[in-house]
Design a protein around this motif. Structure first.
Motif, short mmCIF file in Angstrom:
data_model
loop_
_atom_site.label_atom_id
_atom_site.label_comp_id
_atom_site.label_asym_id
_atom_site.label_seq_id
_atom_site.Cartn_x
_atom_site.Cartn_y
_atom_site.Cartn_z
N GLN A 95 -8.68 1.75 -0.66
CA GLN A 95 -7.41 2.03 -1.34
C GLN A 95 -6.24 1.20 -0.79
N ARG A 96 -6.55 0.17 -0.01
CA ARG A 96 -5.48 -0.57 0.65
C ARG A 96 -4.49 -1.21 -0.34
N ASP A 97 -4.98 -1.68 -1.48
CA ASP A 97 -4.08 -2.28 -2.46
C ASP A 97 -3.12 -1.25 -3.03
N SER A 98 -3.57 -0.02 -3.17
CA SER A 98 -2.69 1.05 -3.67
C SER A 98 -1.57 1.32 -2.68
N TYR A 99 -1.90 1.32 -1.39
CA TYR A 99 -0.88 1.56 -0.37
C TYR A 99 0.12 0.40 -0.31
N LEU A 100 -0.39 -0.81 -0.50
CA LEU A 100 0.49 -1.98 -0.50
C LEU A 100 1.42 -1.93 -1.70
N ALA A 101 0.88 -1.55 -2.86
CA ALA A 101 1.71 -1.45 -4.06
C ALA A 101 2.76 -0.35 -3.91
N PHE A 102 2.38 0.77 -3.28
CA PHE A 102 3.33 1.86 -3.03
C PHE A 102 4.49 1.38 -2.15
N ALA A 103 4.16 0.70 -1.06
CA ALA A 103 5.20 0.21 -0.15
C ALA A 103 6.11 -0.79 -0.86
N LEU A 104 5.50 -1.67 -1.67
CA LEU A 104 6.28 -2.67 -2.40
C LEU A 104 7.27 -2.00 -3.35
N ALA A 105 6.77 -1.09 -4.19
CA ALA A 105 7.63 -0.45 -5.18
C ALA A 105 8.72 0.39 -4.51
#
Length: 219
Positions: free
Chosen positions: A56-66
């Motif tokens: 799920q690392r991409d989801s966490y990265l997207a969350f931090a970005l947004a």
């Protein structure tokens, strides 16, 4: 406050600021709600849970970005509203598409979290952010041109140029997503486009926006 000092019904800067803050708070909270939770099997052992978290690392990265992007947009809008002395119908009306895009952002965030290397997913997110900050720029332009802000009007115009620069950053990097995987990492640096890109846009606009001096000698 006397009756003469009260704003017209529906044109209270404080109420608009509170409503905008609420929409941003809800959108930033929904970013976390969209994150997938581990099921019972994935919680059975540290190895299974670790594998789930890595997956799920991409989801966490997207969350931090947004979250970072929404935070930066909110801070700029917060500073603007602190300088607004009164509202106009145009200024208030442009908050509708602006806040619509803020509320919509958790959806493209979830999409790029599930498929970060998909160029169409990246384009959806970049397009949403570009439209959002361009609405922000229009709101700033309106506040500058109609004299809604207190303080130096040139400062408000410069901030509008910064918003235009961020919008351009998302448009260009969104196109780049069709050429490079993980181009969305560039969006972490989008807030930096506001001071630096804004200064460039202000310099390019200055000859066209400075008022003419009617008393200046003609050549």
């Amino acid at each position: 406050m006397s009756e003469s000092d009260r704003p017209e019904p529906g044109f209270s800067p404080e109420r608009l600021a509170f409503f905008t803050d609420a929409i941003f708070a809800i959108a930033m909270t929904l970013l976390a709600v969209e994150l997938e939770r581990p099921d019972e099997q994935e919680l059975a052992s540290a190895r299974e849970l670790g594998s789930f978290l890595v997956h799920q690392r991409d989801s966490y990265l997207a969350f931090a970005l947004a979250f970072i992007l929404l935070w930066s947009v909110w801070r700029r809008h917060h500073k603007l509203m602190d300088r607004i002395g009164r509202l106009s119908s145009t200024f208030t009306g442009w908050h509708a598409p602006f806040l619509l895009l803020v509320a919509f952002l958790p959806f493209p965030t979830a999409v790029i979290g599930a498929s970060a290397t998909n160029p169409l997913a990246d384009t959806l997110f970049a397009g949403t952010m570009a439209a959002m900050v361009c609405c922000e720029a229009v709101i700033r332009e309106i506040s500058h041109r109609t004299g809604l802000t207190t303080g130096d009007p040139a400062d408000t115009r410069h901030q509008a140029d910064g918003s235009w620069a961020v919008g351009l950053w998302f448009i260009l990097s969104g196109a780049l997503a069709w050429l490079l995987p993980y181009a969305f990492v560039l969006w972490f640096f989008a807030p930096l486009a506001s001071p630096y890109g804004g200064a460039l846009i202000s310099r390019l606009r200055r000859p066209h926006t400075e008022p003419l001096d009617v008393n200046a000698p003609r050549p």
